[in-house]
Design a protein around this motif. Structure first.
Motif, PDB file in Angstrom:
ATOM      1  N   PHE A  99       9.084  -2.343 -20.980  1.00 15.68           N
ATOM      2  CA  PHE A  99       8.038  -1.380 -20.232  1.00 15.68           C
ATOM      3  C   PHE A  99       8.174   0.007 -20.234  1.00 15.68           C
ATOM      4  CE2 PHE A  99       8.924  -5.454 -17.962  1.00 15.68           C
ATOM      5  CZ  PHE A  99       7.807  -5.985 -17.532  1.00 15.68           C
ATOM      6  N   ASN A 100       7.090   0.864 -20.766  1.00 17.90           N
ATOM      7  CA  ASN A 100       6.881   2.032 -20.872  1.00 17.90           C
ATOM      8  C   ASN A 100       6.350   2.799 -19.872  1.00 17.90           C
ATOM      9  OD1 ASN A 100       8.093   2.014 -23.639  1.00 17.90           O
ATOM     10  ND2 ASN A 100       6.099   0.791 -24.013  1.00 17.90           N
ATOM     11  N   LEU A 101       7.209   3.622 -19.007  1.00 17.79           N
ATOM     12  CA  LEU A 101       6.643   4.258 -17.803  1.00 17.79           C
ATOM     13  C   LEU A 101       5.476   5.353 -17.835  1.00 17.79           C
ATOM     14  CD1 LEU A 101       8.893   2.608 -16.597  1.00 17.79           C
ATOM     15  CD2 LEU A 101       9.422   4.311 -15.195  1.00 17.79           C
ATOM     16  N   ARG A 102       4.697   5.524 -17.152  1.00 19.64           N
ATOM     17  CA  ARG A 102       3.773   6.521 -17.300  1.00 19.64           C
ATOM     18  C   ARG A 102       4.507   8.120 -17.240  1.00 19.64           C
ATOM     19  NH1 ARG A 102      -1.463   5.190 -16.359  1.00 19.64           N
ATOM     20  NH2 ARG A 102      -1.608   2.873 -15.626  1.00 19.64           N
ATOM     21  N   ASP A 103       3.932   9.049 -17.760  1.00 20.72           N
ATOM     22  CA  ASP A 103       4.316  10.400 -17.311  1.00 20.72           C
ATOM     23  C   ASP A 103       3.715  11.017 -16.085  1.00 20.72           C
ATOM     24  OD1 ASP A 103       5.332  10.542 -20.242  1.00 20.72           O
ATOM     25  OD2 ASP A 103       3.690  11.246 -20.947  1.00 20.72           O
ATOM     26  N   LYS A 112      12.141   6.818 -19.162  1.00 22.10           N
ATOM     27  CA  LYS A 112      10.705   6.142 -19.255  1.00 22.10           C
ATOM     28  C   LYS A 112      10.842   4.794 -19.828  1.00 22.10           C
ATOM     29  CE  LYS A 112       8.780   9.757 -17.937  1.00 22.10           C
ATOM     30  NZ  LYS A 112       7.885   9.663 -16.566  1.00 22.10           N
ATOM     31  N   THR A 113      11.783   4.225 -20.107  1.00 20.54           N
ATOM     32  CA  THR A 113      11.853   2.845 -20.900  1.00 20.54           C
ATOM     33  C   THR A 113      12.799   1.865 -20.055  1.00 20.54           C
ATOM     34  OG1 THR A 113      11.540   3.923 -22.916  1.00 20.54           O
ATOM     35  CG2 THR A 113      12.084   1.568 -22.951  1.00 20.54           C
ATOM     36  N   LEU A 114      12.050   0.697 -19.660  1.00 25.34           N
ATOM     37  CA  LEU A 114      12.947  -0.223 -18.887  1.00 25.34           C
ATOM     38  C   LEU A 114      12.934  -1.452 -19.791  1.00 25.34           C
ATOM     39  CD1 LEU A 114      14.514  -0.994 -16.441  1.00 25.34           C
ATOM     40  CD2 LEU A 114      12.310  -2.258 -15.534  1.00 25.34           C
ATOM     41  N   GLU A 115      14.165  -2.053 -20.330  1.00 23.35           N
ATOM     42  CA  GLU A 115      14.283  -3.216 -20.851  1.00 23.35           C
ATOM     43  C   GLU A 115      14.546  -4.480 -19.999  1.00 23.35           C
ATOM     44  OE1 GLU A 115      15.073  -1.886 -25.453  1.00 23.35           O
ATOM     45  OE2 GLU A 115      16.564  -2.942 -24.277  1.00 23.35           O
ATOM     46  N   VAL A 116      14.132  -5.544 -19.931  1.00 18.34           N
ATOM     47  CA  VAL A 116      14.428  -6.764 -19.316  1.00 18.34           C
ATOM     48  C   VAL A 116      14.443  -8.044 -20.310  1.00 18.34           C
ATOM     49  CG1 VAL A 116      13.635  -8.294 -17.296  1.00 18.34           C
ATOM     50  CG2 VAL A 116      13.186  -5.856 -17.559  1.00 18.34           C
ATOM     51  N   TRP A 161       3.433  -2.049 -21.927  1.00 15.57           N
ATOM     52  CA  TRP A 161       4.527  -3.003 -22.141  1.00 15.57           C
ATOM     53  C   TRP A 161       4.548  -3.785 -23.597  1.00 15.57           C
ATOM     54  CZ3 TRP A 161       1.516  -3.354 -17.824  1.00 15.57           C
ATOM     55  CH2 TRP A 161       0.715  -4.482 -17.985  1.00 15.57           C
ATOM     56  N   THR A 162       5.696  -4.258 -23.940  1.00 19.62           N
ATOM     57  CA  THR A 162       5.550  -5.186 -25.221  1.00 19.62           C
ATOM     58  C   THR A 162       6.373  -6.404 -24.863  1.00 19.62           C
ATOM     59  OG1 THR A 162       7.677  -4.020 -26.122  1.00 19.62           O
ATOM     60  CG2 THR A 162       5.294  -3.339 -26.724  1.00 19.62           C
ATOM     61  N   ILE A 163       5.994  -7.820 -25.439  1.00 23.88           N
ATOM     62  CA  ILE A 163       6.903  -9.058 -25.278  1.00 23.88           C
ATOM     63  C   ILE A 163       7.408  -9.262 -26.646  1.00 23.88           C
ATOM     64  CG2 ILE A 163       6.784 -11.242 -24.279  1.00 23.88           C
ATOM     65  CD1 ILE A 163       4.288 -10.142 -22.650  1.00 23.88           C
ATOM     66  N   ALA A 164       8.593  -9.644 -26.801  1.00 26.76           N
ATOM     67  CA  ALA A 164       9.072 -10.110 -27.905  1.00 26.76           C
ATOM     68  C   ALA A 164       8.326 -11.463 -28.429  1.00 26.76           C
ATOM     69  CB  ALA A 164      10.589 -10.270 -27.798  1.00 26.76           C
ATOM     70  N   ASN A 213       0.881  -1.164   0.057  1.00 32.46           N
ATOM     71  CA  ASN A 213      -0.053   0.159  -0.117  1.00 32.46           C
ATOM     72  C   ASN A 213       0.886   1.243   0.036  1.00 32.46           C
ATOM     73  OD1 ASN A 213      -3.095  -0.772   0.352  1.00 32.46           O
ATOM     74  ND2 ASN A 213      -1.974  -2.176   1.842  1.00 32.46           N
ATOM     75  N   ALA A 214       2.037   1.045   0.380  1.00 32.07           N
ATOM     76  CA  ALA A 214       2.911   2.150   0.300  1.00 32.07           C
ATOM     77  C   ALA A 214       3.737   2.371  -0.818  1.00 32.07           C
ATOM     78  CB  ALA A 214       3.983   2.338   1.682  1.00 32.07           C
ATOM     79  N   PHE A 215       3.998   1.456  -1.658  1.00 34.75           N
ATOM     80  CA  PHE A 215       4.755   1.426  -2.849  1.00 34.75           C
ATOM     81  C   PHE A 215       4.091   0.766  -4.068  1.00 34.75           C
ATOM     82  CE2 PHE A 215       7.760   1.268   0.510  1.00 34.75           C
ATOM     83  CZ  PHE A 215       9.018   2.067  -0.059  1.00 34.75           C
ATOM     84  N   GLU A 216       4.641   1.041  -5.272  1.00 35.09           N
ATOM     85  CA  GLU A 216       3.769   0.351  -6.451  1.00 35.09           C
ATOM     86  C   GLU A 216       4.853  -0.172  -7.503  1.00 35.09           C
ATOM     87  OE1 GLU A 216      -0.180   1.245  -8.133  1.00 35.09           O
ATOM     88  OE2 GLU A 216       0.981   2.456  -9.505  1.00 35.09           O
ATOM     89  N   GLY A 217       4.708  -1.161  -8.044  1.00 36.32           N
ATOM     90  CA  GLY A 217       5.359  -1.779  -9.037  1.00 36.32           C
ATOM     91  C   GLY A 217       5.166  -1.207 -10.628  1.00 36.32           C
ATOM     92  N   LEU A 218       5.921  -1.793 -11.604  1.00 36.88           N
ATOM     93  CA  LEU A 218       5.327  -1.682 -13.025  1.00 36.88           C
ATOM     94  C   LEU A 218       3.808  -1.828 -13.032  1.00 36.88           C
ATOM     95  CD1 LEU A 218       8.532  -3.038 -14.583  1.00 36.88           C
ATOM     96  CD2 LEU A 218       8.036  -0.673 -14.345  1.00 36.88           C
ATOM     97  N   THR A 219       3.555  -3.155 -12.516  1.00 38.46           N
ATOM     98  CA  THR A 219       2.370  -3.726 -12.758  1.00 38.46           C
ATOM     99  C   THR A 219       1.498  -3.892 -11.015  1.00 38.46           C
ATOM    100  OG1 THR A 219       2.647  -5.926 -12.609  1.00 38.46           O
ATOM    101  CG2 THR A 219       2.413  -4.940 -14.850  1.00 38.46           C
ATOM    102  N   ARG A 220      -0.041  -3.866 -10.935  1.00 41.66           N
ATOM    103  CA  ARG A 220      -0.549  -3.933  -9.951  1.00 41.66           C
ATOM    104  C   ARG A 220      -1.666  -4.782  -9.960  1.00 41.66           C
ATOM    105  NH1 ARG A 220      -0.194  -0.235  -5.732  1.00 41.66           N
ATOM    106  NH2 ARG A 220      -1.564  -0.693  -3.884  1.00 41.66           N
ATOM    107  N   LEU A 221      -1.782  -5.698  -9.106  1.00 44.82           N
ATOM    108  CA  LEU A 221      -2.999  -6.747  -9.280  1.00 44.82           C
ATOM    109  C   LEU A 221      -4.081  -5.863  -8.841  1.00 44.82           C
ATOM    110  CD1 LEU A 221      -1.627  -9.890  -7.297  1.00 44.82           C
ATOM    111  CD2 LEU A 221      -1.718  -9.565  -9.542  1.00 44.82           C
ATOM    112  N   GLY A 222      -5.031  -6.152  -9.867  1.00 43.27           N
ATOM    113  CA  GLY A 222      -6.420  -5.320  -9.868  1.00 43.27           C
ATOM    114  C   GLY A 222      -7.409  -5.988  -8.913  1.00 43.27           C
ATOM    115  N   LYS A 223      -8.609  -5.463  -9.038  1.00 41.32           N
ATOM    116  CA  LYS A 223      -9.595  -5.994  -8.454  1.00 41.32           C
ATOM    117  C   LYS A 223     -10.006  -7.442  -9.005  1.00 41.32           C
ATOM    118  CE  LYS A 223     -11.787  -1.376  -8.217  1.00 41.32           C
ATOM    119  NZ  LYS A 223     -12.714  -0.309  -8.487  1.00 41.32           N
TER     120      LYS A 223
END
Length: 555
Positions: free
Chosen positions: A116-120, A182-186, A105-108, A83-93
């Protein structure tokens, strides 16, 4: 005229002094600067505002191990961190991963490269921008041997991750790269279909680099924690309560309805129930065993599907648990149905293996259903296994056994029940010892305990998450158990792109784990709680942690 004028002047001064005295006594503070009436009014307004604020009171049972994301690898820590932090994704309802710090994000095509493309406009709670470099720093820190994170193995699908974490490679060899702000590659060493789900886990949350590098104890106090989630930590009275407030820097703050959260640390079910009954808690998962039947009958308790398993770890480097048949004897001596029905009384399911229900195979069937029951209660078989093991080990008398559990009323009742079962079904007198959770965990890691309480809550919805922790090189194991065939199956499963074949490898691995018995499964978790009708939108993830982002507190 002159005489009269003097008297008028004197009277004017006297009257002014009297009036001034009245003002001094009734309308100013002691220092004469601020009107006391205003002070009282302000205090009244603040008290009213505090009473009207939407602050959820939640029992988190005990002090977090750590609020440093790669370190606090347990539920009580990660429920706060989530609840204090957040990752690239979040588990939704709906329990599925959705865009969070990453907008997309895109997957090869080969499944090995994720971009992963981060928000502005995403920010830390101190106003600094959250960048791709924060994620690169955090993930490599997770893997750094110096961090000694029990969660590091989760990142092993990433190319170079295991080598770096095991001291055989360098950080530069880990294929996590911030291309720009704004871009992270893994890049992965092998496909991992669960990656998008996994990076919603607190272990993969970013950390504020300047804060971490500037203060080794940054995660230990509210004043020094910089976070990026829906809430920020305002106050932390250790071993008592932790207060959070809405984070106005959070990118989705408009959809956060609460003003804050208070995490209480009440490690006794009866006390927690009393606090809930008097309105001092809005929700609690602590249900007193002696009131359980009544509360369930009155439909005051909610039961939801969950995941994870409560179990005990054998230390296979210590007598008498070097012998597999003796370990299997202890496993067979436990009547799990009696444990959940008569001791726990919260509708849990007896554990029939290590992997809990709820994981779906490519065929659409449940992994647990396909794998079947791999352990069972059998008092006669338990005695036969004990006799066999004692002969193999050369014992005429079984060495003394101590069962260690973490300090709380539920763990104590479970330990006492097992103590009685070992006496009744094996004829073995087992001693009990209790330790605070942090101490117990540290001693487990050092292989100082014989038989000790543990639990596992999955970080993502795949059976490999349950099983890879018992590889011989994995620090999560804490058993001293080594099995080359098991290690190979887990490694091969990571590299197997054919999903039906991969799932069969995991079934084979679980059978070895249960047959060798370095662990004693007790029961599968569920989610049981009481909650005021005023509270809405609390999301309790079966494969994750509690989330108050969408919660509202009605008046």
């Amino acid at each position: 005229m002159k005489k009269l004028s003097v008297w008028v002047i004197v009277l004017t001064f006297v009257l002014g002094a009297v009036l001034a005295g009245c003002n001094s006594n009734n309308n100013t503070t002691d220092n004469g600067n601020t009107p006391a009436g205003n002070n009282k009014e302000q205090a009244k307004e603040e008290k009213t505002a505090e009473a009207e604020a939407k602050i959820v009171m939640y029992n988190n049972t005990r002090e977090p191990t750590s609020l440093d994301p790669p370190i606090g690898f347990d539920q009580v820590s990660y429920d706060v961190v989530n609840n204090a932090f957040e990752g690239l994704t979040r588990l939704g309802k709906d329990q599925k991963p959705e865009a969070a710090m990453a907008k997309d994000w895109t997957i090869a095509a080969d499944g090995l490269k994720y971009t992963f493309n981060l928000r502005d406009g995403i920010k830390w709670s101190n106003g600094d921008p959250v960048t791709a470099a924060d994620f690169e720093f955090a993930w490599k820190r997770l893997l750094d041997p110096a961090t000694a994170s029990d969660a590091a193995f989760l990142a092993y699908p990433i190319q170079g991750a295991e080598a770096f974490n095991s001291g055989k490679g360098a950080a530069d060899g880990v294929m996590i790269k911030a291309v720009n702000e704004k871009t992270l590659e893994v890049t992965l060493a092998q496909p991992a279909s669960w990656l998008i789900n996994m990076v919603a886990s607190p272990a993969f949350f970013p950390v504020h680099k300047a804060t971490v590098e500037g203060n080794a104890a940054w995660a230990g106090e509210a004043a020094t924690i910089v976070s990026n989630g829906p809430f920020t930590i305002k106050e932390w009275a250790h071993d008592s309560e932790l207060k959070m407030v809405k984070n106005d820097q959070y990118w989705d703050a408009a959809n956060v309805k609460l003003d804050g959260l208070t995490f209480k640390m009440v490690n006794d079910a009866n006390t927690a129930y009393q606090l809930y009954s008097t309105g001092e808690l809005h929700t609690t998962g602590s249900i007193p065993a002696d009131l359980s039947d009544q509360l369930f009958a009155e439909k005051k308790v909610t039961v939801e599907e969950s995941a994870g398993v409560a179990f005990y770890r054998f230390n296979v480097t210590k007598e008498p648990f070097k012998n597999a048949n003796i370990r299997k004897a202890f496993v067979a001596a436990v009547d799990r149905q009696q444990l959940v029905d008569l001791v726990l009384k919260q509708k849990q399911k007896p554990a029939v293996a290590f992997v809990s229900p709820g994981l779906i195979e490519p065929s659409g069937k449940d992994f647990r259903e396909v794998g079947g029951d791999l352990i069972k209660f059998d008092a006669a078989e338990a005695k036969t296994l004990l006799d066999k093991g004692m002969k193999e080990a050369g014992y005429t008398t079984l060495p003394e056994v101590t069962l260690t559990y973490n300090t709380n009323d539920v763990s104590q009742r479970v330990a006492q029940a097992l103590q009685a079962m070992f006496k009744d079904n094996l004829g073995v007198d087992v001693k009990l010892a209790n330790k605070e959770s942090k101490v117990l965990s540290d001693e487990q890691k050092k292989l100082q305990l014989q038989l000790s309480r543990s639990s596992f809550l999955p970080d993502f919805a795949d059976p490999i998450n349950f099983l890879d922790g018992f590889q011989s090189t994995n620090p999560f194991s804490r058993t001293g158990w080594v099995n080359a065939a098991y290690d190979k199956l887990i490694k091969d499963a990571y590299n197997e792109p054919d999903e039906p074949k991969r799932f069969q490898m995991l079934h084979d691995a679980e059978k070895i784990l249960m047959d060798e018995a370095p662990v004693l499964p007790l029961y599968f978790y569920n989610t049981v709680y009481m909650q005021t009708e005023k509270l809405e939108g609390v999301v309790r993830h079966p494969f994750g942690f509690i989330d108050f982002k969408w919660t509202d507190l009605k008046s």
